[in-house]
Design a protein around this motif. Structure first.
Motif, PDB file in Angstrom:
ATOM      1  N   LEU A 135       0.841  -1.208   0.000  1.00  0.00           N
ATOM      2  CA  LEU A 135       0.000   0.000   0.000  1.00  0.00           C
ATOM      3  C   LEU A 135       0.872   1.252   0.000  1.00  0.00           C
ATOM      4  O   LEU A 135       0.562   2.234  -0.684  1.00  0.00           O
ATOM      5  CB  LEU A 135      -0.904  -0.013   1.235  1.00  0.00           C
ATOM      6  CG  LEU A 135      -1.836   1.191   1.416  1.00  0.00           C
ATOM      7  CD1 LEU A 135      -2.751   1.363   0.206  1.00  0.00           C
ATOM      8  CD2 LEU A 135      -2.666   1.042   2.697  1.00  0.00           C
ATOM      9  N   PHE A 136       1.954   1.195   0.749  1.00  0.00           N
ATOM     10  CA  PHE A 136       2.891   2.321   0.803  1.00  0.00           C
ATOM     11  C   PHE A 136       3.412   2.649  -0.591  1.00  0.00           C
ATOM     12  O   PHE A 136       3.437   3.815  -1.023  1.00  0.00           O
ATOM     13  CB  PHE A 136       4.043   1.990   1.755  1.00  0.00           C
ATOM     14  CG  PHE A 136       5.146   3.008   1.786  1.00  0.00           C
ATOM     15  CD1 PHE A 136       5.064   4.097   2.648  1.00  0.00           C
ATOM     16  CD2 PHE A 136       6.255   2.886   0.956  1.00  0.00           C
ATOM     17  CE1 PHE A 136       6.096   5.044   2.676  1.00  0.00           C
ATOM     18  CE2 PHE A 136       7.276   3.821   0.991  1.00  0.00           C
ATOM     19  CZ  PHE A 136       7.202   4.909   1.848  1.00  0.00           C
ATOM     20  N   ASP A 137       3.867   1.581  -1.289  1.00  0.00           N
ATOM     21  CA  ASP A 137       4.419   1.773  -2.632  1.00  0.00           C
ATOM     22  C   ASP A 137       3.370   2.366  -3.579  1.00  0.00           C
ATOM     23  O   ASP A 137       3.678   3.242  -4.410  1.00  0.00           O
ATOM     24  CB  ASP A 137       4.950   0.458  -3.187  1.00  0.00           C
ATOM     25  CG  ASP A 137       6.193  -0.036  -2.439  1.00  0.00           C
ATOM     26  OD1 ASP A 137       6.840   0.829  -1.784  1.00  0.00           O
ATOM     27  OD2 ASP A 137       6.502  -1.232  -2.511  1.00  0.00           O
ATOM     28  N   LYS A 138       2.141   1.884  -3.439  1.00  0.00           N
ATOM     29  CA  LYS A 138       1.056   2.400  -4.294  1.00  0.00           C
ATOM     30  C   LYS A 138       0.777   3.879  -3.987  1.00  0.00           C
ATOM     31  O   LYS A 138       0.568   4.693  -4.891  1.00  0.00           O
ATOM     32  CB  LYS A 138      -0.212   1.577  -4.098  1.00  0.00           C
ATOM     33  CG  LYS A 138      -0.164   0.193  -4.726  1.00  0.00           C
ATOM     34  CD  LYS A 138      -1.493  -0.535  -4.523  1.00  0.00           C
ATOM     35  CE  LYS A 138      -1.462  -1.923  -5.184  1.00  0.00           C
ATOM     36  NZ  LYS A 138      -2.753  -2.643  -4.999  1.00  0.00           N
ATOM     37  N   LEU A 139       0.758   4.195  -2.704  1.00  0.00           N
ATOM     38  CA  LEU A 139       0.513   5.583  -2.318  1.00  0.00           C
ATOM     39  C   LEU A 139       1.616   6.521  -2.809  1.00  0.00           C
ATOM     40  O   LEU A 139       1.350   7.614  -3.328  1.00  0.00           O
ATOM     41  CB  LEU A 139       0.378   5.696  -0.796  1.00  0.00           C
ATOM     42  CG  LEU A 139      -0.901   5.115  -0.182  1.00  0.00           C
ATOM     43  CD1 LEU A 139      -0.774   5.034   1.337  1.00  0.00           C
ATOM     44  CD2 LEU A 139      -2.112   5.973  -0.563  1.00  0.00           C
ATOM     45  N   VAL A 140       2.836   6.074  -2.669  1.00  0.00           N
ATOM     46  CA  VAL A 140       3.974   6.889  -3.120  1.00  0.00           C
ATOM     47  C   VAL A 140       3.953   7.045  -4.637  1.00  0.00           C
ATOM     48  O   VAL A 140       4.188   8.131  -5.174  1.00  0.00           O
ATOM     49  CB  VAL A 140       5.303   6.283  -2.649  1.00  0.00           C
ATOM     50  CG1 VAL A 140       6.485   6.968  -3.320  1.00  0.00           C
ATOM     51  CG2 VAL A 140       5.434   6.392  -1.131  1.00  0.00           C
ATOM     52  N   ASP A 141       3.647   5.957  -5.324  1.00  0.00           N
ATOM     53  CA  ASP A 141       3.579   5.999  -6.782  1.00  0.00           C
ATOM     54  C   ASP A 141       2.479   6.974  -7.244  1.00  0.00           C
ATOM     55  O   ASP A 141       2.693   7.789  -8.154  1.00  0.00           O
ATOM     56  CB  ASP A 141       3.309   4.600  -7.333  1.00  0.00           C
ATOM     57  CG  ASP A 141       3.288   4.583  -8.854  1.00  0.00           C
ATOM     58  OD1 ASP A 141       4.327   4.926  -9.460  1.00  0.00           O
ATOM     59  OD2 ASP A 141       2.235   4.246  -9.433  1.00  0.00           O
ATOM     60  N   SER A 142       1.309   6.886  -6.609  1.00  0.00           N
ATOM     61  CA  SER A 142       0.195   7.787  -6.940  1.00  0.00           C
ATOM     62  C   SER A 142       0.554   9.241  -6.616  1.00  0.00           C
ATOM     63  O   SER A 142       0.281  10.160  -7.404  1.00  0.00           O
ATOM     64  CB  SER A 142      -1.051   7.373  -6.162  1.00  0.00           C
ATOM     65  OG  SER A 142      -2.094   8.312  -6.342  1.00  0.00           O
ATOM     66  N   ALA A 143       1.192   9.415  -5.464  1.00  0.00           N
ATOM     67  CA  ALA A 143       1.586  10.760  -5.046  1.00  0.00           C
ATOM     68  C   ALA A 143       2.610  11.353  -6.017  1.00  0.00           C
ATOM     69  O   ALA A 143       2.526  12.531  -6.398  1.00  0.00           O
ATOM     70  CB  ALA A 143       2.160  10.733  -3.635  1.00  0.00           C
ATOM     71  N   ASP A 144       3.587  10.538  -6.444  1.00  0.00           N
ATOM     72  CA  ASP A 144       4.605  11.004  -7.382  1.00  0.00           C
ATOM     73  C   ASP A 144       3.981  11.445  -8.712  1.00  0.00           C
ATOM     74  O   ASP A 144       4.372  12.476  -9.288  1.00  0.00           O
ATOM     75  CB  ASP A 144       5.642   9.908  -7.640  1.00  0.00           C
ATOM     76  CG  ASP A 144       6.600   9.722  -6.470  1.00  0.00           C
ATOM     77  OD1 ASP A 144       6.643  10.629  -5.604  1.00  0.00           O
ATOM     78  OD2 ASP A 144       7.296   8.691  -6.427  1.00  0.00           O
TER      79      ASP A 144
END
Length: 242
Positions: free
Chosen positions: A8-17
């Motif tokens: 979930l962290f990776d997905k959130l960071v990817d979306s945020a980026d």
């Protein structure tokens, strides 16, 4: 659970980026904060949150500066507004709104300068006209008309002055002709004929002192002639009676 959080962290960071790259800072900030809550020790989300907050604060300051400039412009404080728009452009040189406003302000200031100069010239011209300084007034009206060629008032005043000058020239010519005629009679010793002609010249230009002066001179000469004639007649009579 940690693996699920990492995913979930990776997905959130990817979306945020992705949102960050699109300048969608509010959406990016939300995802970075959620990622930071999952793994507070991860430096990247915290760094991005700090960057976004700095950008948002800068944007808020920028928008406040633009708003301040707009308010000055709306209040017709044009020089102040121009300075403020220049400050905005110092922050973002490609800000079209500020650039366009500066162009508009320059045009307005130029127009106001023309209006001020025009009004000053008209006021000076009107004063000269009232004082019957017609040639000087005409020059001022002509200068004003050069500044604002569509204005009717200076055109009307110039036309009025031209009519006045023509009338004055005609009066001057008639006066001078009459004075010349009177002078010729006077110089020929025809004082009785010259006097009414001087009187006529005096009615043409009542403020001239020459005609009444000559009429007074003629009266003195005629009185002297009458006195001499009376004296001569008396002497002749005495001679005949002797």
């Amino acid at each position: 659970n940690r693996l699920a959080n990492r995913t979930l962290f990776d997905k959130l960071v990817d979306s945020a980026d992705k949102n960050f790259k699109k300048d969608l800072f509010t959406e990016a900030l939300t995802d970075y904060r959620k990622a930071n809550e999952l793994f507070p020790d991860e430096a990247y989300p915290a760094q991005q949150i700090a960057v976004i907050n700095e950008k948002l604060n800068a944007d808020a300051s920028f928008l406040a500066a633009v708003n301040q400039a707009d308010q000055a412009f709306t209040g017709k404080q044009y020089q102040i507004a121009k300075d403020l728009y220049n400050q905005v452009l110092a922050i973002r040189s490609n800000h079209k709104h500020s650039s366009d406003r500066i162009v508009e302000i320059n045009r307005i200031l130029a127009s106001l300068s023309v209006d001020e100069n025009y009004n000053t010239l008209i006021a000076d011209a009107d004063q000269l006209f009232s004082g019957r300084n017609y040639n000087e007034a005409k020059n001022k009206y002509t200068e004003a008309l050069a500044l604002k060629v569509r204005e009717q008032y200076p055109k009307d005043k110039i036309a009025e002055i031209n009519t006045i000058l023509r009338d004055l020239a005609a009066v001057d010519q008639k006066y001078q002709q009459t004075v010349n005629r009177a002078d010729n009679l006077f110089n020929s010793g025809k004082y009785g004929e010259a006097k009414p002609v001087y009187a006529e010249a005096g009615t043409i230009k009542p403020n001239e002192t020459y005609p009444p002066e000559m009429m007074g001179k003629i009266d003195s000469l005629l009185d002297e002639q009458a006195r001499l004639l009376a004296q001569k007649e008396a002497e002749e009579k005495a001679r005949l009676e002797a």
